[in-house]
Design an enzyme around this catalytic site. Sequence first.
Site, PDB file in Angstrom:
ATOM      1  CE  LYS A 173       0.076   2.781   7.481  1.00 41.69           C
ATOM      2  NZ  LYS A 173      -0.725   2.674   6.249  1.00 41.69           N
ATOM      3  NE  ARG A 179       3.514   0.098  -3.286  1.00 35.24           N
ATOM      4  CZ  ARG A 179       2.379   0.671  -3.686  1.00 35.24           C
ATOM      5  NH1 ARG A 179       2.333   1.313  -4.847  1.00 35.24           N
ATOM      6  NH2 ARG A 179       1.292   0.597  -2.959  1.00 35.24           N
TER       7      ARG A 179
END
Length: 521
Positions: free
Chosen positions: A293, A367
């Site tokens: 990130k 996920r």
Amino acid sequence: MLQPLRTVLHRSVHRSCCRSFSLSAQTYSTGRKGLVLGVYEKNKEEENVVFTQAGNRFDNVVSGKLRDQLNRSGPSLKKGKTRMFYGLHEEFPSVVVVGLGKQSAGVNPQELWNESKENIRTAVSVGCRQLQDMEVEHVEVDPCGDAQAAAEGAVLGLFEYDELKSKKKTKVAAQPYGSENLDAWQKGVSYAEGQNLARYLMESPANYITPSKFAEILQQKIGALGGNIKALTRTKSWIEEQQMGAFLSVAKGSDEPPVFLEIHYTGSQDPNDSPLVFVGKGVTFDSGGISLKPSSGMDAMRADMGGAATISSAILTAATLKLPINLIGLAPLCENMPNGRANKPGDVVKAKNGKTIQVDNTDAEGRLLLADALCYAHNFNARAVVNAATLTGAMDVALGSAATGVFTNSSWLWTHLHEASTVTGDRVWRMPLFQHYSKQVTESALADLNNVGKYSRSGGACTAAAFLKEFVTVPHWAHLDIAGVMSNKDEVPYLRKGMSGRPTRTLVEFADRLSKDRKPT
């Protein structure tokens, strides 16, 4: 230095939990006291101040002086605005009058919440904070016609994470003004303390709240509660035995060992009643892994375990309230870090149900945790499975902080979630779960699934939900993407700036409603 820091945490967590989550009703004998009273907006034809029942009672005690002072001090108080008065009553040297808005306010069909309850939460929080700034230690609060909402406003409004600061806010104890509605007040305290626990966990630095420490704190809270709630802390060897390859592939990028936290609350009179299963994403720090990130704002990723924090806190609250329902909480906990063992873009991993997943973006890691946890959730013959996760930035783009996005295969489940959020003011909004999105994650070059959609920038929250759907076979499942509501700037006036703990109260209210609805359709 790491071990001493953790020792300090163990001690400070106990002190903080006792200090920050103890705003329930009690009798005070020492310290400064203040009073928060509500007043409604006047209609054009009304000449006098429109007090609440408690406001009228206090004004009678002080022989009409409060009404006189309010009439002299300016125009009618607007919603959320305050006026301070001194010397009206010996027991309450400081009295804050807060504007509650219109007395006729109720459920607003456009805003999808109960406006009266929101007005009360906001007004009470503003009044309590004003007295806190004056270092008043004990505050009595006007129930304002809804003691639960007033308690929520007080307890949520007074919370601030200052655990690691030398200079701390004055700790204020709040109780209702008057002896009526004590049960409703205490229920509001429980709801708010549950959300404050989630806020505490989410706000704490990632070097303090590691996967192991998260589980330890919950074990301590559950141990103190006792009774028919227990927690199981599953270690890496158990996770391996369960063949949770997707979860383990994320965890291997960090030196912190993964933990799978399992909470069981048996509240139903019939222990054989099928449970409601909550699943929460528990990434205690998300660097993005190899798909790193940007550094700006990465510190906020200490709260990427918001799903685990909210579902765990909701179950603790349900146990505190003795809700007649069986609940199970599942929280896969790990860090997502970029060491030499971390997932690489293009790697293929295998989930618990045998499906293979091509990991094209290691920053779409939540996920992967949830895939294995959702597979495991099917072991419990659940009435319904609800997962919560700070899953996608796309959800924040879509809805911002106005509401939690809900993807569900069950209209029955959606109705209960929607109705619960109308009561709590912590809203939900239904999102699409079309086959259109499923095709984007099931067409993968190397595996059964891809962890990002074929058109990665389009419908990101929807393709993430479609991915999770591939690991669900139960008829009543809902995925709550809470990325947009993770933090608060000034959008929710009764929460200070910082991590929000949303939607803990909605999950509690939802569980309460399901406890009264025995037949999903």
